[in-house]
Design a protein around this motif. Structure first.
Motif, PDB file in Angstrom:
ATOM      1  N   ARG A  16      40.976  -9.874  -9.799  1.00  0.00           N
ATOM      2  CA  ARG A  16      40.960  -8.929  -8.684  1.00  0.00           C
ATOM      3  C   ARG A  16      39.961  -9.342  -7.604  1.00  0.00           C
ATOM      4  NH1 ARG A  16      45.102  -7.969 -10.952  1.00  0.00           N
ATOM      5  NH2 ARG A  16      45.634  -5.991 -11.945  1.00  0.00           N
ATOM      6  N   GLY A  17      39.431 -10.567  -7.733  1.00  0.00           N
ATOM      7  CA  GLY A  17      38.512 -11.064  -6.715  1.00  0.00           C
ATOM      8  C   GLY A  17      37.139 -10.415  -6.780  1.00  0.00           C
ATOM      9  N   LEU A  18      36.799  -9.828  -7.941  1.00  0.00           N
ATOM     10  CA  LEU A  18      35.515  -9.121  -8.055  1.00  0.00           C
ATOM     11  C   LEU A  18      34.415  -9.960  -8.684  1.00  0.00           C
ATOM     12  CD1 LEU A  18      36.736  -5.617  -9.267  1.00  0.00           C
ATOM     13  CD2 LEU A  18      35.366  -6.066  -7.232  1.00  0.00           C
ATOM     14  N   LEU A  19      34.807 -11.044  -9.344  1.00  0.00           N
ATOM     15  CA  LEU A  19      33.811 -11.796 -10.103  1.00  0.00           C
ATOM     16  C   LEU A  19      32.730 -12.378  -9.194  1.00  0.00           C
ATOM     17  CD1 LEU A  19      32.913 -12.692 -12.866  1.00  0.00           C
ATOM     18  CD2 LEU A  19      34.357 -14.717 -12.641  1.00  0.00           C
ATOM     19  N   ASP A  20      33.123 -12.843  -8.020  1.00  0.00           N
ATOM     20  CA  ASP A  20      32.130 -13.445  -7.114  1.00  0.00           C
ATOM     21  C   ASP A  20      31.069 -12.439  -6.692  1.00  0.00           C
ATOM     22  OD1 ASP A  20      33.309 -15.850  -7.296  1.00  0.00           O
ATOM     23  OD2 ASP A  20      34.499 -15.661  -5.453  1.00  0.00           O
ATOM     24  N   ARG A  21      31.434 -11.156  -6.682  1.00  0.00           N
ATOM     25  CA  ARG A  21      30.433 -10.132  -6.339  1.00  0.00           C
ATOM     26  C   ARG A  21      29.445  -9.913  -7.479  1.00  0.00           C
ATOM     27  NH1 ARG A  21      32.765  -4.824  -3.365  1.00  0.00           N
ATOM     28  NH2 ARG A  21      34.328  -5.810  -2.078  1.00  0.00           N
ATOM     29  N   LEU A  37      28.438  -1.748  -7.855  1.00  0.00           N
ATOM     30  CA  LEU A  37      29.406  -2.632  -7.188  1.00  0.00           C
ATOM     31  C   LEU A  37      30.828  -2.086  -7.310  1.00  0.00           C
ATOM     32  CD1 LEU A  37      27.996  -6.136  -8.223  1.00  0.00           C
ATOM     33  CD2 LEU A  37      27.798  -5.015  -6.005  1.00  0.00           C
ATOM     34  N   LEU A  38      31.135  -1.527  -8.475  1.00  0.00           N
ATOM     35  CA  LEU A  38      32.491  -0.980  -8.644  1.00  0.00           C
ATOM     36  C   LEU A  38      32.692   0.261  -7.771  1.00  0.00           C
ATOM     37  CD1 LEU A  38      33.273  -1.339 -12.489  1.00  0.00           C
ATOM     38  CD2 LEU A  38      34.134  -2.715 -10.591  1.00  0.00           C
ATOM     39  N   GLY A  78      34.655  11.293 -14.085  1.00  0.00           N
ATOM     40  CA  GLY A  78      33.674  10.300 -14.512  1.00  0.00           C
ATOM     41  C   GLY A  78      33.747   9.023 -13.693  1.00  0.00           C
ATOM     42  N   CYS A  79      32.607   8.671 -13.073  1.00  0.00           N
ATOM     43  CA  CYS A  79      32.559   7.431 -12.284  1.00  0.00           C
ATOM     44  C   CYS A  79      31.683   6.391 -12.982  1.00  0.00           C
ATOM     45  CB  CYS A  79      32.064   7.701 -10.865  1.00  0.00           C
ATOM     46  SG  CYS A  79      32.408   6.329  -9.750  1.00  0.00           S
ATOM     47  N   GLY A  80      31.861   6.265 -14.304  1.00  0.00           N
ATOM     48  CA  GLY A  80      31.249   5.143 -15.027  1.00  0.00           C
ATOM     49  C   GLY A  80      32.114   3.905 -14.778  1.00  0.00           C
ATOM     50  N   PRO A  81      31.864   2.839 -15.536  1.00  0.00           N
ATOM     51  CA  PRO A  81      32.644   1.612 -15.331  1.00  0.00           C
ATOM     52  C   PRO A  81      34.151   1.830 -15.516  1.00  0.00           C
ATOM     53  CG  PRO A  81      30.802   1.236 -16.848  1.00  0.00           C
ATOM     54  CD  PRO A  81      30.799   2.681 -16.549  1.00  0.00           C
ATOM     55  N   THR A  82      34.533   2.636 -16.493  1.00  0.00           N
ATOM     56  CA  THR A  82      35.969   2.834 -16.751  1.00  0.00           C
ATOM     57  C   THR A  82      36.621   3.599 -15.603  1.00  0.00           C
ATOM     58  OG1 THR A  82      35.483   2.953 -19.116  1.00  0.00           O
ATOM     59  CG2 THR A  82      37.651   3.716 -18.415  1.00  0.00           C
ATOM     60  N   GLY A  83      36.007   4.724 -15.198  1.00  0.00           N
ATOM     61  CA  GLY A  83      36.583   5.550 -14.139  1.00  0.00           C
ATOM     62  C   GLY A  83      36.679   4.779 -12.831  1.00  0.00           C
ATOM     63  N   ALA A  84      35.617   4.032 -12.507  1.00  0.00           N
ATOM     64  CA  ALA A  84      35.616   3.282 -11.248  1.00  0.00           C
ATOM     65  C   ALA A  84      36.683   2.189 -11.272  1.00  0.00           C
ATOM     66  CB  ALA A  84      34.233   2.685 -10.998  1.00  0.00           C
ATOM     67  N   MET A  85      36.775   1.491 -12.400  1.00  0.00           N
ATOM     68  CA  MET A  85      37.778   0.414 -12.487  1.00  0.00           C
ATOM     69  C   MET A  85      39.190   0.975 -12.389  1.00  0.00           C
ATOM     70  SD  MET A  85      37.340  -2.863 -12.874  1.00  0.00           S
ATOM     71  CE  MET A  85      38.599  -3.283 -11.707  1.00  0.00           C
TER      72      MET A  85
END
Ligand SMILES: Cc1cc2nc3c(=O)[nH]c(=O)nc-3n(C[C@H](O)[C@H](O)[C@H](O)COP(=O)(O)OP(=O)(O)OC[C@H]3O[C@@H](n4cnc5c(N)ncnc54)[C@H](O)[C@@H]3O)c2cc1C
Length: 474
Positions: free
Chosen positions: A56-61, A104-105, A8-15
């Motif tokens: 993790r430096g992701l917020l700016d994205r 994005l993830l 699964g590459c939803g938000p959980t799997g990707a994160m």
């Protein structure tokens, strides 16, 4: 042979894949859909998730794709302002389309070196002492040391594991879709305002270019596997609003229910569950995606430690011990909110009472802390109140604390400048900063930003480094 296969590459799997890649774990993400979802639901990222993204430096994205809103009015949509002085550098809600988060993830995960294979549904697996053999729909077999089911509420992995998913079945279903409308905008707005006074959920919101987002209660659903049709929407709009507003040309149509369920276990041997695969609940308060992303942050470094070989024996089991109670609490707060949204006189009276009580800042704060997950305190044993809680993004001499956590390692923040992380320096960073705004001498942070130790004694610190980060390197 992979270290971890994620279904699964939803938000959980990707994160989760991203967290594992920070530790060089060989990750394969298998996603059954060939293309990313086009199904647009605007979700809210709450404070704790925003903090984790900043770590993790992701917020700016993410920020350019979302809209900031006040951190208020979440609990059962009771319109109260945010409590005073919400303690976070990220004290807002970010409204953002879920497909954008997913895209994005996924890009981020691929940049970090994970493999993502689309069009690959996991249909079976077998585990033994050394690993897991995962079977795909086309019969291909793959081997990994661990398998994590991030495959959503109807999780194949959970079902094949035989893990129970007790709770309440769906009682009400809601239709949701995007389509064009024939009626004038003012007429729609007036009718929607009138209906929303007595009937929720119900909305037709302009989405740009003549397209409306439509949400309307569904009639009895005969077959949940069958997608809804435009005719279903029209019928329900006519029944509730007396007009179907001339809806036509749908972009997509969907349906969701309000089932509430929690997996009995999050781990069986080498197979784990995270996100909606482990818990489902109605989307009241907008917590599901946040909960799943936070599961991934809790599990990622622990599973990586297991694979890298330095995990203390019980570390992986702390994932369930810490995260299942959090999900239990979220399920309970959504049950409570669902009652408060009922149009019946009893629940309406309770709603009025709670609305009154929320004028007390402490009550308002407790409810917001629940929904935004900033009130979580894991049970790390006896100690000051900060132990087990998240540390804020305080100013340190290099800038912001969260800027030092991008690599997903532990961190010792030492105001005494006397301590050392010694043989753990390959897993734990060290920052001596007497100016750090903390009212304790030193804190040891886990990679998920929770405070694992507070003190100023080297021996005590070493014991806690062992507890969380295993044996020191020679
Ligand atoms: C109307 C609505 C509004 C919502 N609003 C919010 C909100 O504001 N805030 C919030 O936090 N949450 C919200 N949610 C909840 C949120 O959408 C979910 O909690 C979130 O998508 C869960 O993420 P996940 O990655 O765990 O699972 P999913 O998003 O379900 O992803 C699972 C993935 O696994 C794939 N998959 C399934 N089976 C297999 C298989 N056998 N093999 C390989 N891949 C497989 C699927 O294709 C999917 O891509 C809302 C939900 C709804 C319905």
């Amino acid at each position: 042979m992979f270290d971890v296969i994620i279904a699964g590459c939803g938000p959980t799997g990707a994160m989760l894949a991203a967290e594992l890649r920070l530790h060089d774990v060989r990750v394969l993400v298998l996603e059954k859909e060939t293309k990313p979802a086009s199904f647009v639901r605007i979700v809210g990222l709450h404070i704790r998730s925003l903090e984790l993204m900043a770590m993790r430096g992701l917020l700016d994205r993410l920020l350019p794709h979302g809209r900031r809103r006040p951190a208020a009015g979440f609990f059962a949509a009771i319109p109260k302002p945010a409590p005073k002085g919400l303690d976070s550098a990220y004290a807002y809600l970010l409204g953002i389309p879920q497909p954008v988060i997913e895209r994005l993830l996924e890009e981020h995960v691929i940049e970090l070196g994970a493999q993502v294979r689309r069009g690959c549904a996991v249909t079976g697996f077998e585990q033994d002492d050394e690993g897991v053999t995962v079977e795909l729909a086309d019969g291909e077999q793959l081997r990994s040391r661990y398998l994590v089911g991030c495959d959503g509420g109807r999780s194949t992995v959970r079902k094949l594991l035989g893990v129970g998913f007790p709770g309440e079945p769906s009682r009400t279903e809601t239709l949701m879709g995007e389509m064009e409308v024939g009626a004038p905008q003012e007429e729609i707005a007036a009718k929607v305002t009138e209906i929303r006074e007595t009937r929720q959920p119900f909305w037709l919101r302009p989405f740009g270019e003549g397209i409306y987002s439509v949400v309307v209660p569904a009639a009895g659903v005969r077959d949940r596997a069958e997608p809804p049709t435009l005719e279903d929407f029209k019928q329900q709009l006519r029944t509730i609003a007396g007009t179907d507003f001339g809806v036509h040309s749908p972009r997509w149509l969907s349906r969701f229910g309000d089932a509430t369920r929690l997996a009995e276990r999050y781990r069986v041997g080498r197979v784990l569950l995270a996100g909606d695969a482990a818990h489902i609940h109605p989307p009241i308060g907008g917590q599901g995606l946040n909960l799943g992303v936070q599961d991934a942050f809790n599990l990622g470094w622990k599973l990586a430690a297991q694979i890298r070989g330095w995990a203390p024996e019980t570390l992986l089991d702390t994932y369930q011990a810490e995260r299942r109670p959090v999900a239990e609490d979220v399920l309970d707060n959504t049950r409570a909110q669902a009652e408060l949204l009922s149009a019946e006189p009893g629940p309406q009276a309770v709603r009025r009472l709670l609305t009154e009580l929320m004028d007390f800042d402490e009550v308002n704060r407790r409810l917001i802390e629940k929904i935004t997950a900033i009130g979580i305190r894991y049970d790390f044993g006896e100690g000051p109140d900060l132990l087990g809680r998240r540390l804020l993004d305080i100013d340190v001499k290099q800038g912001h604390l969260y800027g030092l956590l991008h690599r997903g390692r532990g961190l010792l923040l030492d105001r005494t400048e006397r301590l050392t992380v010694g043989g753990w320096s390959d897993r734990v960073d060290y920052l001596a900063d007497p100016t750090a705004v903390l009212d304790v001498p030193c804190v040891l942070l886990r990679p998920d930003g929770h405070v694992a130790w507070i003190g100023d004694d080297q021996q005590d610190l070493d014991d806690h480094l062992s507890r969380w980060f295993g044996k020191p390197a020679d």
